[in-house]
Write a protein that holds these residues in place. Sequence first.
Motif, PDB file in Angstrom:
ATOM      1  N   UNK A 143     -25.314  -2.558   0.251  1.00 40.27           N
ATOM      2  CA  UNK A 143     -25.241  -2.173   1.661  1.00 40.27           C
ATOM      3  C   UNK A 143     -25.609  -3.346   2.556  1.00 40.27           C
ATOM      4  N   UNK A 144     -24.822  -3.512   3.634  1.00 41.40           N
ATOM      5  CA  UNK A 144     -25.158  -4.550   4.606  1.00 41.40           C
ATOM      6  C   UNK A 144     -25.602  -3.899   5.909  1.00 41.40           C
ATOM      7  N   UNK A 145     -26.386  -4.611   6.701  1.00 38.03           N
ATOM      8  CA  UNK A 145     -26.808  -4.050   7.990  1.00 38.03           C
ATOM      9  C   UNK A 145     -25.595  -3.626   8.820  1.00 38.03           C
ATOM     10  N   UNK A 146     -25.658  -2.448   9.419  1.00 38.78           N
ATOM     11  CA  UNK A 146     -24.561  -1.983  10.268  1.00 38.78           C
ATOM     12  C   UNK A 146     -23.569  -1.091   9.547  1.00 38.78           C
ATOM     13  N   UNK A 147     -23.501  -1.193   8.206  1.00 43.31           N
ATOM     14  CA  UNK A 147     -22.614  -0.305   7.451  1.00 43.31           C
ATOM     15  C   UNK A 147     -23.063   1.146   7.640  1.00 43.31           C
ATOM     16  N   UNK A 148     -22.107   2.066   7.483  1.00 42.48           N
ATOM     17  CA  UNK A 148     -22.449   3.491   7.534  1.00 42.48           C
ATOM     18  C   UNK A 148     -22.067   4.140   6.214  1.00 42.48           C
ATOM     19  N   UNK A 149     -23.011   4.893   5.656  1.00 42.21           N
ATOM     20  CA  UNK A 149     -22.835   5.467   4.319  1.00 42.21           C
ATOM     21  C   UNK A 149     -22.932   6.979   4.379  1.00 42.21           C
ATOM     22  N   UNK A 150     -22.153   7.642   3.532  1.00 39.34           N
ATOM     23  CA  UNK A 150     -22.184   9.106   3.491  1.00 39.34           C
ATOM     24  C   UNK A 150     -22.238   9.605   2.059  1.00 39.34           C
ATOM     25  N   UNK A 151     -23.013  10.653   1.874  1.00 43.44           N
ATOM     26  CA  UNK A 151     -22.988  11.397   0.629  1.00 43.44           C
ATOM     27  C   UNK A 151     -21.814  12.377   0.709  1.00 43.44           C
ATOM     28  N   UNK A 152     -21.034  12.498  -0.382  1.00 45.20           N
ATOM     29  CA  UNK A 152     -19.900  13.430  -0.390  1.00 45.20           C
ATOM     30  C   UNK A 152     -19.940  14.319  -1.627  1.00 45.20           C
ATOM     31  N   UNK A 153     -19.164  15.368  -1.583  1.00 46.88           N
ATOM     32  CA  UNK A 153     -18.943  16.247  -2.740  1.00 46.88           C
ATOM     33  C   UNK A 153     -17.450  16.409  -2.965  1.00 46.88           C
ATOM     34  N   UNK A 154     -17.041  16.467  -4.206  1.00 46.98           N
ATOM     35  CA  UNK A 154     -15.753  17.081  -4.512  1.00 46.98           C
ATOM     36  C   UNK A 154     -15.934  18.572  -4.273  1.00 46.98           C
ATOM     37  N   UNK A 155     -15.016  19.169  -3.522  1.00 52.97           N
ATOM     38  CA  UNK A 155     -15.185  20.577  -3.180  1.00 52.97           C
ATOM     39  C   UNK A 155     -13.831  21.275  -3.204  1.00 52.97           C
ATOM     40  N   UNK A 156     -13.899  22.590  -3.033  1.00 51.73           N
ATOM     41  CA  UNK A 156     -12.674  23.402  -3.027  1.00 51.73           C
ATOM     42  C   UNK A 156     -12.566  24.120  -1.688  1.00 51.73           C
ATOM     43  N   UNK A 198     -10.643  18.632  -1.915  1.00 49.90           N
ATOM     44  CA  UNK A 198     -11.098  18.009  -0.660  1.00 49.90           C
ATOM     45  C   UNK A 198     -12.399  17.253  -0.917  1.00 49.90           C
ATOM     46  N   UNK A 199     -12.671  16.284  -0.060  1.00 45.37           N
ATOM     47  CA  UNK A 199     -13.971  15.599  -0.078  1.00 45.37           C
ATOM     48  C   UNK A 199     -14.722  16.038   1.165  1.00 45.37           C
ATOM     49  N   UNK A 200     -15.940  16.532   0.982  1.00 42.75           N
ATOM     50  CA  UNK A 200     -16.764  16.913   2.145  1.00 42.75           C
ATOM     51  C   UNK A 200     -17.953  15.956   2.232  1.00 42.75           C
ATOM     52  N   UNK A 201     -18.291  15.597   3.458  1.00 43.68           N
ATOM     53  CA  UNK A 201     -19.307  14.561   3.665  1.00 43.68           C
ATOM     54  C   UNK A 201     -20.540  15.120   4.353  1.00 43.68           C
ATOM     55  N   UNK A 202     -21.649  14.419   4.157  1.00 49.18           N
ATOM     56  CA  UNK A 202     -22.888  14.754   4.887  1.00 49.18           C
ATOM     57  C   UNK A 202     -23.842  13.568   4.829  1.00 49.18           C
ATOM     58  N   UNK A 203     -24.910  13.656   5.596  1.00 45.30           N
ATOM     59  CA  UNK A 203     -25.981  12.658   5.492  1.00 45.30           C
ATOM     60  C   UNK A 203     -25.589  11.268   5.949  1.00 45.30           C
ATOM     61  N   UNK A 248     -15.761  26.415  -2.895  1.00 41.38           N
ATOM     62  CA  UNK A 248     -16.845  25.949  -3.783  1.00 41.38           C
ATOM     63  C   UNK A 248     -17.315  24.580  -3.299  1.00 41.38           C
ATOM     64  N   UNK A 249     -18.605  24.446  -3.061  1.00 45.47           N
ATOM     65  CA  UNK A 249     -19.121  23.162  -2.565  1.00 45.47           C
ATOM     66  C   UNK A 249     -19.233  22.106  -3.661  1.00 45.47           C
ATOM     67  N   UNK A 250     -18.946  22.495  -4.925  1.00 46.56           N
ATOM     68  CA  UNK A 250     -19.017  21.533  -6.034  1.00 46.56           C
ATOM     69  C   UNK A 250     -17.721  21.514  -6.836  1.00 46.56           C
ATOM     70  N   UNK A 251     -16.677  22.157  -6.313  1.00 46.90           N
ATOM     71  CA  UNK A 251     -15.429  22.302  -7.072  1.00 46.90           C
ATOM     72  C   UNK A 251     -15.753  22.792  -8.483  1.00 46.90           C
ATOM     73  N   UNK A 252     -16.608  23.810  -8.556  1.00 44.89           N
ATOM     74  CA  UNK A 252     -16.995  24.360  -9.867  1.00 44.89           C
ATOM     75  C   UNK A 252     -17.721  23.359 -10.730  1.00 44.89           C
ATOM     76  N   UNK A 253     -18.657  22.594 -10.107  1.00 44.20           N
ATOM     77  CA  UNK A 253     -19.452  21.583 -10.828  1.00 44.20           C
ATOM     78  C   UNK A 253     -18.555  20.619 -11.611  1.00 44.20           C
ATOM     79  N   UNK A 254     -17.467  20.170 -10.985  1.00 36.86           N
ATOM     80  CA  UNK A 254     -16.529  19.265 -11.661  1.00 36.86           C
ATOM     81  C   UNK A 254     -17.255  17.981 -12.066  1.00 36.86           C
TER      82      UNK A 254
END
Lengths: 403, 403
Positions: free
Chosen positions: B82-95, B216-221, B104-110
Amino acid sequence: MIVIDGMSDRILRDYGKTPLEMANIPNLDRMAKEGLCGQLDVLGVGRRAGSDTAHLAILGYDPHKVYTGRGPLEVAGTGIKLKPGDVSLRCNYATVDDNFNLISRTAGQISESEGTMEFEKILNEIKLPVEYEFRNSLSYRCVLHLRGIGLSGDVCDAEPKREGEALNKIKPTKEGREAEKTSEILNKFIEESNRVLKNHPINLKRIKEGKFPANVIISRGAGRTPELENFYDKWKMKGAVVAGIGLIKGLGFMTGMDVINVPTATGYIDSDFMAKGRAAIKALNDHDFVLLHVEGTDEPSHDRDVKGKITALERVDEMIGYVMDNVSDTLIVVLADHTTSTDLGDHTADPTPLVLWGGDSVPDEVSKLTEKEMYKGGLHRIAGRDLMPLILDQTNRAKKFGA
Amino acid sequence: MIVIDGMSDRILRDYGKTPLEMANIPNLDRMAKEGLCGQLDVLGVGRRAGSDTAHLAILGYDPHKVYTGRGPLEVAGTGIKLKPGDVSLRCNYATVDDNFNLISRTAGQISESEGTMEFEKILNEIKLPVEYEFRNSLSYRCVLHLRGIGLSGDVCDAEPKREGEALNKIKPTKEGREAEKTSEILNKFIEESNRVLKNHPINLKRIKEGKFPANVIISRGAGRTPELENFYDKWKMKGAVVAGIGLIKGLGFMTGMDVINVPTATGYIDSDFMAKGRAAIKALNDHDFVLLHVEGTDEPSHDRDVKGKITALERVDEMIGYVMDNVSDTLIVVLADHTTSTDLGDHTADPTPLVLWGGDSVPDEVSKLTEKEMYKGGLHRIAGRDLMPLILDQTNRAKKFGA
């Protein structure tokens, strides 16, 4: 949140026990046994609190930042609207001799039914070089509110430390023209109160009946209008206050809570605690948070009246039983705002008992509500400022920081 | 330091007990019995923590100063620099369904073995007006990293509160051109992820097999790169992290600790806890401090799966026994990063159990590892920020202040 004013105590020298240990309080004991307990340092370890600063801290306001004196809260409690710059004072109807030595700081616990409504009227007719309002509060308690610019809250109390001593001449506690002016106004008001009251027929009759005449107004707790954040904005809970004494009502008014009047509350051992319990239960129907304050336990402590304190605790306990029987899915928090030593007749900084009942946290091994049992409490010893966050978490309202 | 994520709980309404009270955990119990115990307020009394802010606090970083969001820690955990100024997100594979309602927020725990490596490749081929990298993390977890200037972490999550609800359109949480631009980029990525994933052969096959497609990919954080002091510089201990989930690995990378990969860790009940225990014991050979994190206890709590939580606790306990048998002259610290209520399916602010084992301090009378027993702990109730200083002192590394 049920605040039992001055509930806890130190070991009484003549009994070797505390009033909580001597009182028959099965409902409070059951609450402590079933709940999660601990000790609360309302202002911090070793910091003695007044009821005013204590309640600010308990509700999550930092008294070191917002407290300007007891006066403004007392005045707000009578329904007067405070404006920035106004100076407010808590007063008592009191009894002095001809040399202004204090005989009774409550004029023998005089009450409205004994004629203070008439006093209130004539005390508003005194000529002062400032706009003012004098208003009765509960029983012997009353307030004085000065409006306008050029006033200061930095003036001393008229009420001396002890009965028997002469009233204090009001003097500035900080240098400044505003405090000098305010002192002059207050000295004039106190002198004039004695002039218009001492020969009032109601007082002459009291003297004849062997009662203390209410022949002077004594002031204390002067302060400028404080800035208090709205309770709902702060905690996102719709709040209500059920209280007899003006101080707590005033805190309710000034933080934007609904203040519920219980006409039969007296602020003393004989108060109608059950009516307050019923009012609190009713308020829970349309509020998220209800502060139920009972004063009747603190007054006998100040009067060094052990039996009175025990009686008050036992009468409060009946109300606690009623409340426990009439709630569901409700967290009940019981605490004192401060410890009051009945031997000393004054507040101490001993931590107050704290009981959470009705939540899902793991209960501890506390078996009854005494100062000593609280030493084993699972909450251990927490600070007053942490109480509201704890309540938010226990009622599943706390916001998560992080993910 | 063994962090058992979400280990502690409240009283379960259907059982009248907590999972720790129901689980068979002889090694944890022995550790509590022989050690010095207490309660830890990771962020403070009544303050609910995420695993990210909690771990920062536990390692002695002030989350109120350094925390920018979960995203950067998750991204760092995949090995991205990571460099200063970059923006990072946690994502899930989801349905999602055709209307972008979350199924499903985990695409069935794929998991990776089910083909997410192929998804990762095509998700890096989306055209965005910014340099970016998409990377798989553990199981259904993945990350998105945006590089360059003019980006902001002040954008909302795509993931809605509950399954069944529609995905959130990404919007700024603070006004500003940078947050608007970042929102547009993320909305485009999420839409495009659905376009390239929904008819992918792997997903069509999953649907045929009755499994949730990762469509789909869902993002947060979302968060900008934080500044974290190097762990060694801060505590003068050479540190290592043994963890399955990206968040904790990322914290290790970002604080300059050695991050030890355990390929068989899954972040779930079925994780290879023993492999992590072995990795930690090995790491102790050439490190002063090892953070061993197990996630498998928190996931079932979020899923309201009581039996799963108990199973995870019991499997972790075996690993604890292995660790206890294979250390000498080592202080072992066991704690949770936060309490997770399995009834609520979310974190609470109840203090977490804390056990120090293997030091020379006087043990207390705690007889087993439960929330209730911790109430008697000799450490009483301490704050998260005090844990690292306590560990330094217990291992005779603390600097003396004064002479």
